[in-house]
Scaffold this motif. Structure first.
Motif, mmCIF file in Angstrom:
data_model
loop_
_atom_site.group_PDB
_atom_site.id
_atom_site.type_symbol
_atom_site.label_atom_id
_atom_site.label_comp_id
_atom_site.label_asym_id
_atom_site.label_seq_id
_atom_site.Cartn_x
_atom_site.Cartn_y
_atom_site.Cartn_z
ATOM 1 N N ASP A 1 -2.497 15.427 -8.127
ATOM 2 C CA ASP A 1 -2.891 14.687 -9.331
ATOM 3 C C ASP A 1 -3.553 13.360 -8.969
ATOM 4 O O ASP A 1 -4.561 12.971 -9.571
ATOM 5 N N LEU A 2 -2.976 12.663 -7.996
ATOM 6 C CA LEU A 2 -3.535 11.372 -7.591
ATOM 7 C C LEU A 2 -4.936 11.540 -7.011
ATOM 8 O O LEU A 2 -5.838 10.748 -7.299
ATOM 9 N N LEU A 3 -5.127 12.582 -6.205
ATOM 10 C CA LEU A 3 -6.436 12.795 -5.592
ATOM 11 C C LEU A 3 -7.463 13.221 -6.633
ATOM 12 O O LEU A 3 -8.615 12.775 -6.600
ATOM 13 N N LEU A 4 -7.049 14.058 -7.566
ATOM 14 C CA LEU A 4 -7.976 14.537 -8.589
ATOM 15 C C LEU A 4 -8.377 13.426 -9.555
ATOM 16 O O LEU A 4 -9.553 13.289 -9.906
ATOM 17 N N LEU A 5 -7.410 12.612 -9.969
ATOM 18 C CA LEU A 5 -7.664 11.618 -11.010
ATOM 19 C C LEU A 5 -8.082 10.253 -10.466
ATOM 20 O O LEU A 5 -8.829 9.527 -11.129
ATOM 21 N N TYR A 6 -7.588 9.905 -9.265
ATOM 22 C CA TYR A 6 -7.826 8.549 -8.765
ATOM 23 C C TYR A 6 -8.465 8.500 -7.382
ATOM 24 O O TYR A 6 -8.805 7.419 -6.906
ATOM 25 N N GLY A 7 -8.582 9.634 -6.707
ATOM 26 C CA GLY A 7 -9.308 9.663 -5.447
ATOM 27 C C GLY A 7 -8.516 9.293 -4.214
ATOM 28 O O GLY A 7 -9.100 8.954 -3.186
ATOM 29 N N PHE A 8 -7.186 9.355 -4.270
ATOM 30 C CA PHE A 8 -6.397 9.056 -3.074
ATOM 31 C C PHE A 8 -5.117 9.883 -3.083
ATOM 32 O O PHE A 8 -4.709 10.433 -4.107
ATOM 33 N N ALA A 9 -4.498 9.987 -1.914
ATOM 34 C CA ALA A 9 -3.202 10.649 -1.758
ATOM 35 C C ALA A 9 -2.314 9.755 -0.906
ATOM 36 O O ALA A 9 -2.807 8.929 -0.131
ATOM 37 N N LEU A 10 -1.002 9.918 -1.043
ATOM 38 C CA LEU A 10 -0.046 9.056 -0.355
ATOM 39 C C LEU A 10 0.608 9.781 0.815
ATOM 40 O O LEU A 10 0.849 10.987 0.761
ATOM 41 N N GLU A 11 0.909 9.011 1.869
ATOM 42 C CA GLU A 11 1.640 9.577 3.001
ATOM 43 C C GLU A 11 3.057 9.963 2.572
ATOM 44 O O GLU A 11 3.559 11.026 2.914
ATOM 45 N N LYS A 12 3.711 9.063 1.823
ATOM 46 C CA LYS A 12 5.064 9.308 1.343
ATOM 47 C C LYS A 12 5.054 9.269 -0.181
ATOM 48 O O LYS A 12 4.857 8.217 -0.778
#
Length: 359
Positions: free
Chosen positions: A128-139
């Motif tokens: 969801d974060l990558l699709l909507l905001y363009g990033f992903a989290l390590e944790k």
């Protein structure tokens, strides 16, 4: 490719293009003097969508109730799933006098000078974060992989199951369930029990009189668990790389840094999803080990590699229980369920069973 986010992004892109075409036909072409098609382009439409998505916030207005507002500079606040800081509306000026409202940032703790302040975008997975905001989290404690299952029209009990699902307010074609690294939803197990129940499992009763929140038969429980394994395996086969290949790519700092930021985020996303799927398979196989053995053609067979003799000492087969209740003469088969991106590849448990029986 392979990640559910790939298909979600393609779907979103197509949806936005269709919406732009609808606006162009229904508004721009209808009022050409007000909307110049040469200026109101698709690229401009995408820009407007991004502005709305990145700056929109739900505010609890004192005068109008909850409303959606555009908050400039809100997109400069980075996300942390552990933050309780939030943006909301508040009255400005003198208390009980001013009716003017303003947007305020409510902090969850004291911050030092120049320390970055995070806000929480919500309990969102990396997809969801990558699709909507363009990033992903390590944790990311909310990271998950969605799998989809639905009722097969070839099911001999299709009509009964569809009526049951319609009454429950749940669609029969496809239902999504999130898998997380440390757990999978019990609702998925309940739903698979319904999808996989067969006429032999029902006996003289009907579907609407069964509680699918509880185990119904040892045979059905095996079908549910082996189906879960097959679904996860079918998702894993869709990725072009393995977890080991992704780990080698990330470990090669020169090669990994040569990728664009978006590509690096995509690699981190897909490896996290594959780890979730692998961990789910491992957890379900452990559940299979806890099930009693079955008997097929006078041979004692276990579903996931444990010898039948060890089952004799398990508490699940206590002296107070009838052994026949836990012995099934039918080999569990994965069927009557559709998974997104599924194939006919046999599950790990099924391949192990065939090796033991010499099939």
């Amino acid at each position: 490719k392979g990640s559910p986010i790939y298909y979600a992004s393609v779907s979103l892109k197509n949806k936005l293009y269709r919406e732009y075409e609808d606006i162009k036909e229904s508004i721009f072409k209808k009022y050409p003097s007000k909307f110049d098609i040469e200026k109101y382009t698709y690229d401009l439409f995408i820009w407007a969508f991004v502005m709305l998505l990145s700056r929109a916030a739900r505010l609890s207005s004192k005068s109008t109730g909850e409303e959606l507002a555009l908050v400039p500079y809100a997109d400069l606040m980075n996300h942390s799933p552990y933050s309780n800081t939030y943006i909301d509306a508040q009255r400005s000026g003198l208390p009980f006098v001013s009716r003017t409202e303003e947007v305020a940032l409510y902090s969850d703790r004291n911050y030092k000078k120049f320390e970055q302040v995070f806000i929480n975008y919500g309990e969102k997975s990396n997809a969801d974060l990558l699709l909507l905001y363009g990033f992903a989290l390590e944790k990311n404690p909310f990271n998950s992989v969605d799998i989809s299952v639905g009722l097969s029209k070839d099911d001999p009990l299709y009509n009964q199951k569809k009526i049951y699902l319609d009454k429950a307010g749940r669609g029969a074609q496809s239902v999504r369930f999130p898998l997380q690294l440390d757990r999978y939803p019990s609702e998925l197990v309940d739903f698979l029990r319904l999808l996989l129940v067969e006429p032999e499992d029902l006996g003289l009763t009907t579907i609407d009189r069964i509680d699918f929140n509880e185990p119904i038969s040892p045979s059905l429980e095996r079908r549910v668990l082996t189906t879960m394994i097959s679904i996860c395996e079918s998702y894993l086969t869709q990725y072009p790389t393995t977890v080991q290949e992704d780990e080698l790519l990330i470990a090669d700092k020169t090669l990994f840094s040569a990728l664009s930021r978006q590509q690096r985020m995509a690699v981190k996303l897909r490896i996290s999803e594959k780890r979730i799927l692998q961990q789910t398979i491992k957890a379900v196989e452990e559940e299979l080990l806890r099930l009693p053995a079955i008997v097929v053609d006078d041979q004692k067979i276990t579903p996931a590699g444990r010898s039948f003799e060890t089952l004799d000492t398990q508490k699940s087969l206590s002296q107070n229980q009838n052994l026949n209740t836990w012995v099934d003469i039918r080999v569990p088969k994965v069927k009557d369920v559709k998974a997104v991106n599924s194939d006919n590849k046999p599950s790990i448990a099924e391949r192990r069973r065939k090796r033991r029986t010499g099939e």
